[in-house]
Design a protein around this motif. Structure first.
Motif, PDB file in Angstrom:
ATOM      1  N   PRO A  25     171.648 107.235  39.000  1.00 51.36           N
ATOM      2  CA  PRO A  25     170.641 106.933  38.227  1.00 51.36           C
ATOM      3  C   PRO A  25     169.477 107.066  39.137  1.00 51.36           C
ATOM      4  O   PRO A  25     169.405 106.828  40.191  1.00 51.36           O
ATOM      5  CB  PRO A  25     170.743 105.475  37.662  1.00 51.36           C
ATOM      6  CG  PRO A  25     172.275 105.152  37.766  1.00 51.36           C
ATOM      7  CD  PRO A  25     172.791 106.206  39.098  1.00 51.36           C
ATOM      8  N   THR A  26     168.209 107.309  38.430  1.00 50.12           N
ATOM      9  CA  THR A  26     167.061 107.717  39.220  1.00 50.12           C
ATOM     10  C   THR A  26     165.888 106.802  38.732  1.00 50.12           C
ATOM     11  O   THR A  26     165.923 106.278  37.509  1.00 50.12           O
ATOM     12  CB  THR A  26     166.350 109.079  39.145  1.00 50.12           C
ATOM     13  OG1 THR A  26     166.326 109.281  37.850  1.00 50.12           O
ATOM     14  CG2 THR A  26     167.473 109.950  40.039  1.00 50.12           C
ATOM     15  N   GLU A  27     165.111 106.367  39.526  1.00 52.82           N
ATOM     16  CA  GLU A  27     163.772 105.595  39.371  1.00 52.82           C
ATOM     17  C   GLU A  27     162.499 106.548  38.985  1.00 52.82           C
ATOM     18  O   GLU A  27     162.162 107.551  39.739  1.00 52.82           O
ATOM     19  CB  GLU A  27     163.438 104.568  40.308  1.00 52.82           C
ATOM     20  CG  GLU A  27     164.250 103.360  40.235  1.00 52.82           C
ATOM     21  CD  GLU A  27     163.794 102.111  41.311  1.00 52.82           C
ATOM     22  OE1 GLU A  27     162.802 102.507  41.993  1.00 52.82           O
ATOM     23  OE2 GLU A  27     164.213 101.126  41.332  1.00 52.82           O
ATOM     24  N   GLN A  28     161.963 106.209  37.673  1.00 52.13           N
ATOM     25  CA  GLN A  28     160.729 107.200  37.542  1.00 52.13           C
ATOM     26  C   GLN A  28     159.814 106.539  36.377  1.00 52.13           C
ATOM     27  O   GLN A  28     160.384 105.352  35.687  1.00 52.13           O
ATOM     28  CB  GLN A  28     161.268 108.334  36.957  1.00 52.13           C
ATOM     29  CG  GLN A  28     162.005 108.332  35.799  1.00 52.13           C
ATOM     30  CD  GLN A  28     162.481 109.949  35.065  1.00 52.13           C
ATOM     31  OE1 GLN A  28     161.645 110.841  35.076  1.00 52.13           O
ATOM     32  NE2 GLN A  28     163.726 109.976  34.910  1.00 52.13           N
ATOM     33  N   ASN A  29     158.561 106.978  36.498  1.00 47.93           N
ATOM     34  CA  ASN A  29     158.016 106.566  35.057  1.00 47.93           C
ATOM     35  C   ASN A  29     158.442 107.245  33.717  1.00 47.93           C
ATOM     36  O   ASN A  29     158.593 108.430  33.974  1.00 47.93           O
ATOM     37  CB  ASN A  29     156.398 106.962  35.460  1.00 47.93           C
ATOM     38  CG  ASN A  29     155.887 106.340  36.726  1.00 47.93           C
ATOM     39  OD1 ASN A  29     156.437 105.319  37.200  1.00 47.93           O
ATOM     40  ND2 ASN A  29     154.675 106.915  37.385  1.00 47.93           N
ATOM     41  N   LEU A  30     158.408 106.392  32.880  1.00 48.96           N
ATOM     42  CA  LEU A  30     159.000 106.849  31.777  1.00 48.96           C
ATOM     43  C   LEU A  30     158.094 106.541  30.383  1.00 48.96           C
ATOM     44  O   LEU A  30     157.466 105.558  30.183  1.00 48.96           O
ATOM     45  CB  LEU A  30     160.519 105.872  31.174  1.00 48.96           C
ATOM     46  CG  LEU A  30     161.377 106.838  30.422  1.00 48.96           C
ATOM     47  CD1 LEU A  30     161.617 107.980  30.792  1.00 48.96           C
ATOM     48  CD2 LEU A  30     162.489 105.931  29.811  1.00 48.96           C
ATOM     49  N   LYS A 309     158.395 103.151  37.255  1.00 50.33           N
ATOM     50  CA  LYS A 309     159.544 102.880  38.160  1.00 50.33           C
ATOM     51  C   LYS A 309     160.521 102.346  37.233  1.00 50.33           C
ATOM     52  O   LYS A 309     160.927 100.897  37.739  1.00 50.33           O
ATOM     53  CB  LYS A 309     159.064 102.024  39.316  1.00 50.33           C
ATOM     54  CG  LYS A 309     158.101 102.830  40.124  1.00 50.33           C
ATOM     55  CD  LYS A 309     157.640 102.117  41.274  1.00 50.33           C
ATOM     56  CE  LYS A 309     156.739 102.758  42.364  1.00 50.33           C
ATOM     57  NZ  LYS A 309     156.388 102.161  43.656  1.00 50.33           N
ATOM     58  N   VAL A 310     161.382 103.025  36.317  1.00 49.27           N
ATOM     59  CA  VAL A 310     162.440 102.278  35.619  1.00 49.27           C
ATOM     60  C   VAL A 310     163.731 103.118  35.953  1.00 49.27           C
ATOM     61  O   VAL A 310     163.299 104.276  36.504  1.00 49.27           O
ATOM     62  CB  VAL A 310     162.074 102.250  34.166  1.00 49.27           C
ATOM     63  CG1 VAL A 310     160.975 101.275  33.783  1.00 49.27           C
ATOM     64  CG2 VAL A 310     161.918 103.486  33.461  1.00 49.27           C
ATOM     65  N   LEU A 311     164.559 102.294  35.916  1.00 46.70           N
ATOM     66  CA  LEU A 311     165.942 103.181  36.215  1.00 46.70           C
ATOM     67  C   LEU A 311     166.222 103.797  34.920  1.00 46.70           C
ATOM     68  O   LEU A 311     166.510 103.491  33.868  1.00 46.70           O
ATOM     69  CB  LEU A 311     167.250 102.003  36.706  1.00 46.70           C
ATOM     70  CG  LEU A 311     168.127 102.538  36.979  1.00 46.70           C
ATOM     71  CD1 LEU A 311     168.055 103.281  38.419  1.00 46.70           C
ATOM     72  CD2 LEU A 311     169.378 101.321  37.151  1.00 46.70           C
ATOM     73  N   THR A 312     166.685 105.122  35.254  1.00 47.03           N
ATOM     74  CA  THR A 312     166.902 106.153  34.052  1.00 47.03           C
ATOM     75  C   THR A 312     168.053 107.125  34.365  1.00 47.03           C
ATOM     76  O   THR A 312     168.584 107.080  35.534  1.00 47.03           O
ATOM     77  CB  THR A 312     165.637 107.064  33.733  1.00 47.03           C
ATOM     78  OG1 THR A 312     165.797 107.839  34.877  1.00 47.03           O
ATOM     79  CG2 THR A 312     164.546 106.294  33.546  1.00 47.03           C
TER      80      THR A 312
END
Length: 359
Positions: A25-30, A309-312
């Motif tokens: 899983p990656t952290e990114q702005n969603l 920075k949420v886990l996606t």
């Protein structure tokens, strides 16, 4: 020996394939958004209709002309309202003469009332004189009855004439008012030969040419704001409950390929279009492009919410809407925001948990 090598190669290939489908899983702005088609239209756009039927004499303006409120757009020919106005004027003059003229019906009734008053006065004098004589036992009963009858008849006739006068006066007054109203209505109809703009704006379309038949059911022109444009969005019924005013809208127009324009939701129409199961939503540009034409089309995304920075994970790694395949087997996760490609993972796995793409 040869078969042994083939089996080893197959195992290695299979292992590589499985590894290539394994990700973290990656952290990114969603950003979660609702997709919609987009069409550009002038603000306050409306279709102008003629109030009277006839033949189009001429269009006073051309398509693309800037117009002021009340400015003439088209001129219509129709002689019927003109004739109706003349007839209404004649009826008004006749009603005035009947009510106010020297030889009116009321004057005749007045003369009858004056004559009735004289007769009533004369008959009352004779009656009361005969009554005094009768009280003194002078004269005959028949003569007394005759004088009394004439007196009562004169009195009733005078009352009837007065009532007739008042009733006739009311009728003639009503007829005069009706004739005046009809005349004023006919004057309005003659003014309606000219179709005028209801707003300050631009003429975007003219639907009739000189000599064509005009009726009250077909539009003459299309008029709207010259500088203010709105974005018409069609939102699916499953997404409409997520839409609120002032939400950010990201618009891409076919005429401005690759450029993302910003807007915000300005109006939500409550009635559903049953033909395509969508709701109409309007948005306005924050920074509109320099050149805009009515009817430009494209796509829009209405931003519902944003998180940083949420886990996606990719949506195509999700199984049964709430599970992923890990080294421990199927693991249930809790999801949050999502867009077309990624979905937020709130709990169930960490950023160090490998997940596998479903077969």
């Amino acid at each position: 020996m040869k078969n042994h090598y083939l089996i080893i190669i197959f195992i290695l290939v299979l292992s590589c394939n499985k590894t290539s489908d394994k990700i973290l899983p990656t952290e990114q702005n969603l950003t979660e958004s609702v997709y919609s088609s987009a069409t550009i239209q002038p603000d306050s756009l409306y279709q102008a209709y003629a109030i009277v039927a006839g033949i189009l004499e001429k269009n006073v303006v051309e398509e693309g002309t800037l117009v002021k409120k009340g400015q003439a757009i088209s001129q219509i020919i129709n002689n019927t309202p003109v004739l109706n106005t003349k007839n209404a004027k004649l009826s008004l003059e006749l009603a005035k003469e009947n009510y106010q003229g020297s030889a009116t019906i009321l004057s005749g009734i007045k003369d009858e009332i004056e004559a009735a008053k004289l007769k009533y006065k004369n008959d009352s004098i004779h009656f009361f004189r005969q009554q005094n004589l009768w009280n003194q036992n002078i004269g005959s009963k028949a003569e007394f009855d005759a004088k009394e009858l004439n007196y009562k008849l004169s009195k009733n006739n005078l009352t009837l004439l007065k009532n007739k006068y008042n009733q006739t006066k009311n009728q003639l007054n009503t007829s005069l008012k009706q004739a005046y109203n009809n005349y004023q209505t006919s004057l309005i109809s003659t003014k309606d030969f000219t179709v005028k703009s209801a707003i300050n704006g631009k003429v975007y379309a003219l639907y009739k040419e000189t000599g064509e038949l005009v009726n009250t059911m077909e539009p003459i022109a299309s008029i709207g704001s010259a500088g203010t444009f709105i974005i018409e969005l069609l939102v699916d019924e499953v997404d409409i409950v997520k839409i609120t005013q002032n939400q950010e809208v990201l618009i891409t127009l076919d005429a401005y390929s690759g450029e993302v324009l910003q807007g915000k939701v300005s109006k939500i129409y409550p009635k559903k279009d049953t033909r395509n199961q969508t709701f109409k939503v309007e948005a306005v540009f924050i920074n509109p492009p320099e050149i805009i034409y009515p009817g430009l089309s494209g796509e829009a995304n209405i931003v519902i919410s944003k998180k940083e920075k949420v886990l996606t994970i990719p949506k195509n790694y999700l199984i049964n809407n709430n599970q992923v395949k890990t080294d421990q087997g199927l693991t249930t996760i809790t999801t949050g925001l999502e867009n077309m490609e990624f979905i937020e993972v709130i709990s169930g796995i960490t950023k160090d948990t490998y997940i596998y793409k479903p077969e």
